[in-house]
Design an enzyme around this catalytic site. Structure first.
Site, PDB file in Angstrom:
ATOM      1  CE  LYS A  80      -4.467   0.978   0.559  1.00 19.36           C
ATOM      2  NZ  LYS A  80      -5.639   0.247   0.077  1.00 19.36           N
ATOM      3  N   GLY A 180     -21.986   5.660   4.630  1.00 14.22           N
ATOM      4  CA  GLY A 180     -21.064   6.116   3.575  1.00 14.22           C
ATOM      5  C   GLY A 180     -21.609   5.804   2.196  1.00 14.22           C
ATOM      6  N   GLY A 182     -20.275   6.927  -0.928  1.00 18.58           N
ATOM      7  CA  GLY A 182     -19.315   7.372  -1.944  1.00 18.58           C
ATOM      8  C   GLY A 182     -19.333   6.442  -3.142  1.00 18.58           C
ATOM      9  CB  VAL A 184     -17.891   1.266  -2.540  1.00 21.72           C
ATOM     10  CG1 VAL A 184     -18.397  -0.153  -2.321  1.00 21.72           C
ATOM     11  CG2 VAL A 184     -16.500   1.225  -3.161  1.00 21.72           C
TER      12      VAL A 184
HETATM   13  P1  NAI Z   1     -15.355   7.423  -1.079  1.00 24.75           P
HETATM   14  O1  NAI Z   1     -14.354   8.381  -0.549  1.00 24.75           O
HETATM   15  O2  NAI Z   1     -15.845   7.562  -2.490  1.00 24.75           O
HETATM   16  O3  NAI Z   1     -16.663   7.409  -0.143  1.00 24.75           O
HETATM   17  C1  NAI Z   1     -16.635   7.449   1.255  1.00 24.75           C
HETATM   18  C2  NAI Z   1     -17.927   8.129   1.709  1.00 24.75           C
HETATM   19  O4  NAI Z   1     -18.028   8.025   3.114  1.00 24.75           O
HETATM   20  C3  NAI Z   1     -17.980   9.612   1.369  1.00 24.75           C
HETATM   21  O5  NAI Z   1     -19.203   9.903   0.727  1.00 24.75           O
HETATM   22  C4  NAI Z   1     -17.866  10.304   2.733  1.00 24.75           C
HETATM   23  O6  NAI Z   1     -18.567  11.533   2.777  1.00 24.75           O
HETATM   24  C5  NAI Z   1     -18.505   9.259   3.626  1.00 24.75           C
HETATM   25  N1  NAI Z   1     -18.137   9.330   5.041  1.00 24.75           N
HETATM   26  C6  NAI Z   1     -16.906   9.562   5.588  1.00 24.75           C
HETATM   27  N2  NAI Z   1     -16.984   9.483   6.923  1.00 24.75           N
HETATM   28  C7  NAI Z   1     -18.271   9.179   7.227  1.00 24.75           C
HETATM   29  C8  NAI Z   1     -18.981   8.956   8.431  1.00 24.75           C
HETATM   30  N3  NAI Z   1     -18.379   9.001   9.633  1.00 24.75           N
HETATM   31  N4  NAI Z   1     -20.303   8.649   8.374  1.00 24.75           N
HETATM   32  C9  NAI Z   1     -20.931   8.585   7.190  1.00 24.75           C
HETATM   33  N5  NAI Z   1     -20.319   8.800   6.009  1.00 24.75           N
HETATM   34  C10 NAI Z   1     -19.012   9.087   6.030  1.00 24.75           C
HETATM   35  O7  NAI Z   1     -14.716   5.977  -0.832  1.00 24.75           O
HETATM   36  P2  NAI Z   1     -15.088   4.611  -1.552  1.00 24.75           P
HETATM   37  O8  NAI Z   1     -14.214   4.406  -2.719  1.00 24.75           O
HETATM   38  O9  NAI Z   1     -16.567   4.519  -1.710  1.00 24.75           O
HETATM   39  O10 NAI Z   1     -14.609   3.560  -0.446  1.00 24.75           O
HETATM   40  C11 NAI Z   1     -15.357   3.357   0.746  1.00 24.75           C
HETATM   41  C12 NAI Z   1     -14.600   2.410   1.651  1.00 24.75           C
HETATM   42  O11 NAI Z   1     -14.391   1.172   0.969  1.00 24.75           O
HETATM   43  C13 NAI Z   1     -13.191   2.906   2.055  1.00 24.75           C
HETATM   44  O12 NAI Z   1     -12.926   2.456   3.361  1.00 24.75           O
HETATM   45  C14 NAI Z   1     -12.266   2.175   1.078  1.00 24.75           C
HETATM   46  O13 NAI Z   1     -10.973   1.974   1.632  1.00 24.75           O
HETATM   47  C15 NAI Z   1     -13.001   0.859   0.928  1.00 24.75           C
HETATM   48  N6  NAI Z   1     -12.705   0.182  -0.316  1.00 24.75           N
HETATM   49  C16 NAI Z   1     -12.951   0.785  -1.507  1.00 24.75           C
HETATM   50  C17 NAI Z   1     -12.665   0.138  -2.695  1.00 24.75           C
HETATM   51  C18 NAI Z   1     -12.998   0.741  -4.022  1.00 24.75           C
HETATM   52  O14 NAI Z   1     -13.001   0.002  -5.020  1.00 24.75           O
HETATM   53  N7  NAI Z   1     -13.297   2.019  -4.097  1.00 24.75           N
HETATM   54  C19 NAI Z   1     -12.038  -1.202  -2.692  1.00 24.75           C
HETATM   55  C20 NAI Z   1     -11.910  -1.786  -1.366  1.00 24.75           C
HETATM   56  C21 NAI Z   1     -12.192  -1.090  -0.234  1.00 24.75           C
END
Ligand code: NAI
Length: 349
Positions: A80, A180, A182, A184
């Site tokens: 990472k 969350g 975002g 995903v």
């Molecule tokens: P992202 O950054 O697009 O979305 C995260 C969302 O969570 C954002 O909308 C943010 O406003 C929200 N958020 C942050 N803190 C919060 C809280 N305390 N309560 C409610 N909402 C909150 O990230 P993404 O890509 O959707 O990833 C989400 C998780 O999945 C991360 O932990 C990432 O490491 C993990 N992940 C993502 C992968 C991918 O393909 N994007 C692959 C494997 C794991």
């Protein structure tokens, strides 16, 4: 990082400090294991209070990648990169090109891709300086591009399996609370909507949460309330540590299954979940869809390969649930042992 998490982790095999004062690049590349292939894992771009905390997070995330890649059956080790988000204005393209130089200097020991805070466009800049990168724009029929849809699909299929194995029902009979929305979380919400699950959602970005609630007819709650919602499944899809000392007692669900990495703040929280009769679907097992897509892209495989491997995620999960039930041990312990066995070349039953 809680002390017991530190104790559970082997120190990374290699920790490369990277710095380029010209572009503001500052961070580390952590390599946890190369037993199965080049250490592969996303590049996180985030603000950390100190270099020590940044390095600790990189080591923890790299370790998780070793387990994730092993359980997904990929020919990849775990690594990472974590980069400090500068607090001064900076040239993003120049910074990611400099990161590409740092990746290239490792000669293929580490392969980069997107993670929280980075995008396909950032990885295109990295590609200008090194071939040891994936998560680029996909060619027709070939794997590549944004890994998030595959991550969401893997989590969705895992949830379906969990509902069948733990609750004996289909997702249409469940209520899912998503933390969350975002890349995903939002896609997962759409898949669940199509499967006719009832949804309760929260995001710290209020406008985003409202948009998803309106689109899918989901109930909306404040971010601080989502872990305590009475539902069947809690899906952490924000940052790590969603299952912690405080939230374990708040949860009113039977299953935890979500996309976030490092959902358990400590191993004890995993034990406490099991004690409370809440079935935890190990994060690095269920969220492997994205790295499966990255791996296929790096290896020049088609989207069909990705589909087949993502379909294998719920089968592996079923195996973990079966072993946990048979041995009376928590699912996070069983999954760790399976991953360790694969890493050490042992035959997995
Ligand atoms: P992202 O950054 O697009 O979305 C995260 C969302 O969570 C954002 O909308 C943010 O406003 C929200 N958020 C942050 N803190 C919060 C809280 N305390 N309560 C409610 N909402 C909150 O990230 P993404 O890509 O959707 O990833 C989400 C998780 O999945 C991360 O932990 C990432 O490491 C993990 N992940 C993502 C992968 C991918 O393909 N994007 C692959 C494997 C794991």
């Amino acid at each position: 990082m809680p002390a017991d998490v530190k104790m559970r982790l082997a120190p990374p095999k290699d920790l490369h400090v990277i710095e380029d004062p010209r572009t503001g690049l500052q961070g580390v590349i952590a390599i946890s294991s190369t037993a199965l292939g080049p250490a592969t894992g996303g590049c996180r771009f985030w603000r950390y209070p100190s270099q020590t905390e940044l390095a600790a997070d990189a080591a923890r995330l790299a370790h998780g990648m070793s387990y994730k890649n092993a359980l997904a059956g990929l020919p990849l080790g775990g690594g990472k990169a974590v980069l400090q988000l500068p607090d001064q204005p900076f040239d993003r393209k120049a910074l990611f090109r400099a990161f590409g130089d740092a990746v290239d200097r490792l000669g293929g020991a580490y392969v980069a891709a997107e993670d929280v805070g980075t995008s396909v466009a950032d990885m295109q800049c990295v590609r200008e300086r090194t071939s040891y990168v994936a998560g680029l724009t996909a060619r027709p029929g070939m794997a590549g591009g944004d890994p998030s849809p595959w991550t969401a699909l893997g989590v969705f299929l895992s949830m379906q399996q969990a509902a069948r194995s733990v609750l004996g029902c289909e997702l249409s009979d469940t209520t899912v609370a998503i933390q969350g929305l975002g890349s995903v979380g939002r896609r997962l919400a759409r898949l669940l909507y199509s499967a006719r699950a009832r949804l309760v959602v929260a995001d710290s970005a209020c406008a985003r949460a409202q948009e998803v609630a309106d689109e899918l007819g989901a109930s909306l709650v404040a971010p601080e309330d989502i872990a305590g919602v009475a539902a069947d499944i809690f899906a952490p899809c924000a940052l790590g540590g969603a299952i912690n000392e405080r939230s374990v007692d708040q949860l009113k669900v039977r299953i935890v299954c979500g996309a976030a990495n490092n959902q358990l703040a400590s191993a004890k929280d995993g034990d406490d979940l099991a004690q409370r009769g809440i079935a935890y679907m190990p994060d690095y097992l269920v969220n492997a869809g994205g790295i499966i897509n990255v791996s296929a892209e790096y290896l020049g495989e088609s989207t069909e390969h990705v589909e087949n491997r993502v379909a294998g995620i719920p089968r592996r999960l079923e195996e973990v649930l079966r072993l946990a039930a048979k041995t009376g041990r928590p699912t996070h312990v069983v999954a760790d042992e399976l991953a360790e066995a694969i890493l050490s070349g042992a035959k997995v039953a």
